[in-house]
Design a protein around this motif. Sequence first.
Motif, PDB file in Angstrom:
ATOM      1  N   VAL A  46       0.817  -1.218   0.000  1.00  0.00           N
ATOM      2  CA  VAL A  46       0.000   0.000   0.000  1.00  0.00           C
ATOM      3  C   VAL A  46       0.854   1.272   0.000  1.00  0.00           C
ATOM      4  O   VAL A  46       0.785   2.073  -0.940  1.00  0.00           O
ATOM      5  N   ALA A  47       1.666   1.463   1.052  1.00  0.00           N
ATOM      6  CA  ALA A  47       2.390   2.727   1.218  1.00  0.00           C
ATOM      7  C   ALA A  47       3.471   2.928   0.157  1.00  0.00           C
ATOM      8  O   ALA A  47       3.556   3.990  -0.472  1.00  0.00           O
ATOM      9  N   ASN A  48       4.335   1.920  -0.036  1.00  0.00           N
ATOM     10  CA  ASN A  48       5.374   2.024  -1.065  1.00  0.00           C
ATOM     11  C   ASN A  48       4.786   2.260  -2.459  1.00  0.00           C
ATOM     12  O   ASN A  48       5.211   3.171  -3.174  1.00  0.00           O
ATOM     13  N   PRO A  49       3.806   1.449  -2.872  1.00  0.00           N
ATOM     14  CA  PRO A  49       3.198   1.680  -4.186  1.00  0.00           C
ATOM     15  C   PRO A  49       2.576   3.070  -4.322  1.00  0.00           C
ATOM     16  O   PRO A  49       2.663   3.695  -5.388  1.00  0.00           O
ATOM     17  N   ALA A  50       1.965   3.572  -3.243  1.00  0.00           N
ATOM     18  CA  ALA A  50       1.367   4.906  -3.289  1.00  0.00           C
ATOM     19  C   ALA A  50       2.435   5.972  -3.530  1.00  0.00           C
ATOM     20  O   ALA A  50       2.249   6.892  -4.337  1.00  0.00           O
ATOM     21  N   ALA A  51       3.574   5.838  -2.851  1.00  0.00           N
ATOM     22  CA  ALA A  51       4.672   6.802  -3.031  1.00  0.00           C
ATOM     23  C   ALA A  51       5.184   6.770  -4.465  1.00  0.00           C
ATOM     24  O   ALA A  51       5.522   7.808  -5.048  1.00  0.00           O
ATOM     25  N   ILE A  52       5.238   5.574  -5.043  1.00  0.00           N
ATOM     26  CA  ILE A  52       5.704   5.438  -6.427  1.00  0.00           C
ATOM     27  C   ILE A  52       4.721   6.084  -7.396  1.00  0.00           C
ATOM     28  O   ILE A  52       5.109   6.868  -8.272  1.00  0.00           O
ATOM     29  N   VAL A  53       3.444   5.767  -7.247  1.00  0.00           N
ATOM     30  CA  VAL A  53       2.421   6.316  -8.158  1.00  0.00           C
ATOM     31  C   VAL A  53       2.387   7.834  -8.078  1.00  0.00           C
ATOM     32  O   VAL A  53       2.319   8.529  -9.109  1.00  0.00           O
ATOM     33  N   VAL A  54       2.453   8.383  -6.872  1.00  0.00           N
ATOM     34  CA  VAL A  54       2.425   9.839  -6.697  1.00  0.00           C
ATOM     35  C   VAL A  54       3.579  10.500  -7.448  1.00  0.00           C
ATOM     36  O   VAL A  54       3.423  11.578  -8.030  1.00  0.00           O
ATOM     37  N   SER A  55       4.737   9.852  -7.458  1.00  0.00           N
ATOM     38  CA  SER A  55       5.908  10.443  -8.118  1.00  0.00           C
ATOM     39  C   SER A  55       5.722  10.564  -9.632  1.00  0.00           C
ATOM     40  O   SER A  55       6.434  11.323 -10.294  1.00  0.00           O
ATOM     41  N   PHE A  56       4.785   9.804 -10.196  1.00  0.00           N
ATOM     42  CA  PHE A  56       4.528   9.855 -11.636  1.00  0.00           C
ATOM     43  C   PHE A  56       3.435  10.865 -12.001  1.00  0.00           C
ATOM     44  O   PHE A  56       3.198  11.103 -13.187  1.00  0.00           O
ATOM     45  N   ILE A  57       2.775  11.426 -11.001  1.00  0.00           N
ATOM     46  CA  ILE A  57       1.736  12.421 -11.282  1.00  0.00           C
ATOM     47  C   ILE A  57       2.414  13.768 -11.457  1.00  0.00           C
ATOM     48  O   ILE A  57       2.570  14.551 -10.520  1.00  0.00           O
ATOM     49  N   ARG A  58       2.862  14.029 -12.687  1.00  0.00           N
ATOM     50  CA  ARG A  58       3.650  15.211 -12.995  1.00  0.00           C
ATOM     51  C   ARG A  58       3.572  15.459 -14.503  1.00  0.00           C
ATOM     52  O   ARG A  58       3.244  14.554 -15.269  1.00  0.00           O
ATOM     53  N   GLY A 119      12.963  14.700  -2.064  1.00  0.00           N
ATOM     54  CA  GLY A 119      11.594  15.081  -2.400  1.00  0.00           C
ATOM     55  C   GLY A 119      10.877  13.989  -3.173  1.00  0.00           C
ATOM     56  O   GLY A 119      11.492  13.143  -3.818  1.00  0.00           O
ATOM     57  N   ILE A 120       9.552  14.008  -3.125  1.00  0.00           N
ATOM     58  CA  ILE A 120       8.726  12.966  -3.747  1.00  0.00           C
ATOM     59  C   ILE A 120       8.970  12.868  -5.240  1.00  0.00           C
ATOM     60  O   ILE A 120       8.857  11.797  -5.842  1.00  0.00           O
ATOM     61  N   ASP A 121       9.343  13.981  -5.903  1.00  0.00           N
ATOM     62  CA  ASP A 121       9.585  13.950  -7.348  1.00  0.00           C
ATOM     63  C   ASP A 121      10.681  12.972  -7.728  1.00  0.00           C
ATOM     64  O   ASP A 121      10.638  12.355  -8.804  1.00  0.00           O
ATOM     65  N   TYR A 122      11.671  12.817  -6.864  1.00  0.00           N
ATOM     66  CA  TYR A 122      12.813  11.955  -7.187  1.00  0.00           C
ATOM     67  C   TYR A 122      12.527  10.477  -6.937  1.00  0.00           C
ATOM     68  O   TYR A 122      13.325   9.621  -7.335  1.00  0.00           O
ATOM     69  N   VAL A 123      11.391  10.164  -6.315  1.00  0.00           N
ATOM     70  CA  VAL A 123      10.977   8.766  -6.208  1.00  0.00           C
ATOM     71  C   VAL A 123      10.707   8.219  -7.611  1.00  0.00           C
ATOM     72  O   VAL A 123      10.809   7.013  -7.859  1.00  0.00           O
ATOM     73  N   PHE A 124      10.385   9.108  -8.549  1.00  0.00           N
ATOM     74  CA  PHE A 124      10.219   8.745  -9.964  1.00  0.00           C
ATOM     75  C   PHE A 124      11.456   7.998 -10.467  1.00  0.00           C
ATOM     76  O   PHE A 124      11.354   6.933 -11.084  1.00  0.00           O
ATOM     77  N   TYR A 125      12.640   8.527 -10.206  1.00  0.00           N
ATOM     78  CA  TYR A 125      13.882   7.898 -10.664  1.00  0.00           C
ATOM     79  C   TYR A 125      14.192   6.636  -9.872  1.00  0.00           C
ATOM     80  O   TYR A 125      14.679   5.650 -10.419  1.00  0.00           O
ATOM     81  N   LEU A 126      13.901   6.670  -8.573  1.00  0.00           N
ATOM     82  CA  LEU A 126      14.123   5.478  -7.761  1.00  0.00           C
ATOM     83  C   LEU A 126      13.217   4.346  -8.230  1.00  0.00           C
ATOM     84  O   LEU A 126      13.613   3.176  -8.216  1.00  0.00           O
ATOM     85  N   SER A 127      12.017   4.690  -8.662  1.00  0.00           N
ATOM     86  CA  SER A 127      11.092   3.679  -9.181  1.00  0.00           C
ATOM     87  C   SER A 127      11.698   2.961 -10.378  1.00  0.00           C
ATOM     88  O   SER A 127      11.560   1.744 -10.533  1.00  0.00           O
ATOM     89  N   MET A 128      12.376   3.720 -11.240  1.00  0.00           N
ATOM     90  CA  MET A 128      13.043   3.123 -12.398  1.00  0.00           C
ATOM     91  C   MET A 128      14.172   2.193 -11.937  1.00  0.00           C
ATOM     92  O   MET A 128      14.345   1.084 -12.463  1.00  0.00           O
ATOM     93  N   SER A 165       3.308  -1.013  -9.636  1.00  0.00           N
ATOM     94  CA  SER A 165       3.109   0.416  -9.341  1.00  0.00           C
ATOM     95  C   SER A 165       3.770   1.309 -10.377  1.00  0.00           C
ATOM     96  O   SER A 165       3.214   2.332 -10.783  1.00  0.00           O
ATOM     97  N   VAL A 166       4.966   0.903 -10.820  1.00  0.00           N
ATOM     98  CA  VAL A 166       5.665   1.671 -11.851  1.00  0.00           C
ATOM     99  C   VAL A 166       4.871   1.635 -13.158  1.00  0.00           C
ATOM    100  O   VAL A 166       4.743   2.662 -13.849  1.00  0.00           O
TER     101      VAL A 166
END
Length: 305
Positions: A46-58, A119-128, A165-166
């Motif tokens: 739940v929590a990890n996937p949510a953080a990943i999805v949020v990082s793609f809302i940009r 910041g949450i934006d950089y979770v985008f790169y960590l997701s990759m 999630s990615v």
Amino acid sequence: MDGSIAVLAGQIVSMFLIMAVGFILVRSKLVDDHGVSQLSNVVMYVANPAAIVVSFIRPFDYTELANGLWSIAISLLVLVVTSVLAQIAFRKKNVVSQAAVIFSNSGFIGIPLVQSVLGIDYVFYLSMVLVAYNIYVWTYGVYLVSGDKKQASLTSALKNPVVISVCVGLVIYLTQLALPDMVVTAITDIANLNTGLAMLVLGAMLAGADIRSLLRDRKLYKASLLRLVVAPLVTIALLCAFGFLPVNVRLVTLIAYAAPTGVIVAMFADKFGKDYRYAAGVVSVSTLLSLLTMPPIMALALALF
């Protein structure tokens, strides 16, 4: 530079304080093993996937996407080089130690750390980075620990909650799908729970380890040294070759692979009949020692990048 390291060090200390709360909850019997397992599921599914999805809302950006694809390639390169290093260090006699060196806690610790420091934006790169990591874990990692090629499965890797999630995040990012504000707010609020819950779970897991007896095992120190110092130094050397990438993008990859041994190593050891006690010990001790190793590793990276 000094300010960035101070922020990182402060965040790591804060995370360890939350871990201490998780430790106390278990030792005081306010939470039992069943409760820890359930909290772990909440983080993982739940929590990890949510953080990943949020990082793609940009807003979509070609340069960002290209940097993300480079992050996948670099992640695979780091994993392959670290695998060779682990094999040289331990040969075939100790596959659990090899896995402990190769596989960091890049999701459980990496996501909340990147989220808090960069910041949450950089979770985008960590997701990759985590896409490459999870595919490698569920193919080579399973084969390494089990010793059976039939156990390794790309299907298992693709079913991992991080990868799913990615994929969801990429659909949102590439199509620029406009989600209702209430949905975005709900996902963001859940994502904000990630750091606290993940650290509580890690602290609770530490409470179940007999650290005193584990400290007598020399292999544990060797594996921890390779995981926390040598592997991150190798990662820094590799990242220096990709100077065209922004510094913070490279720091994301470094945070992922400067993290302590992943809990997945203990899970695999238990599943495939290896030394679970030793695997849990490496996870526990390397997690504690990472408080001392991660700030100087990041300071070195900032100086070189």
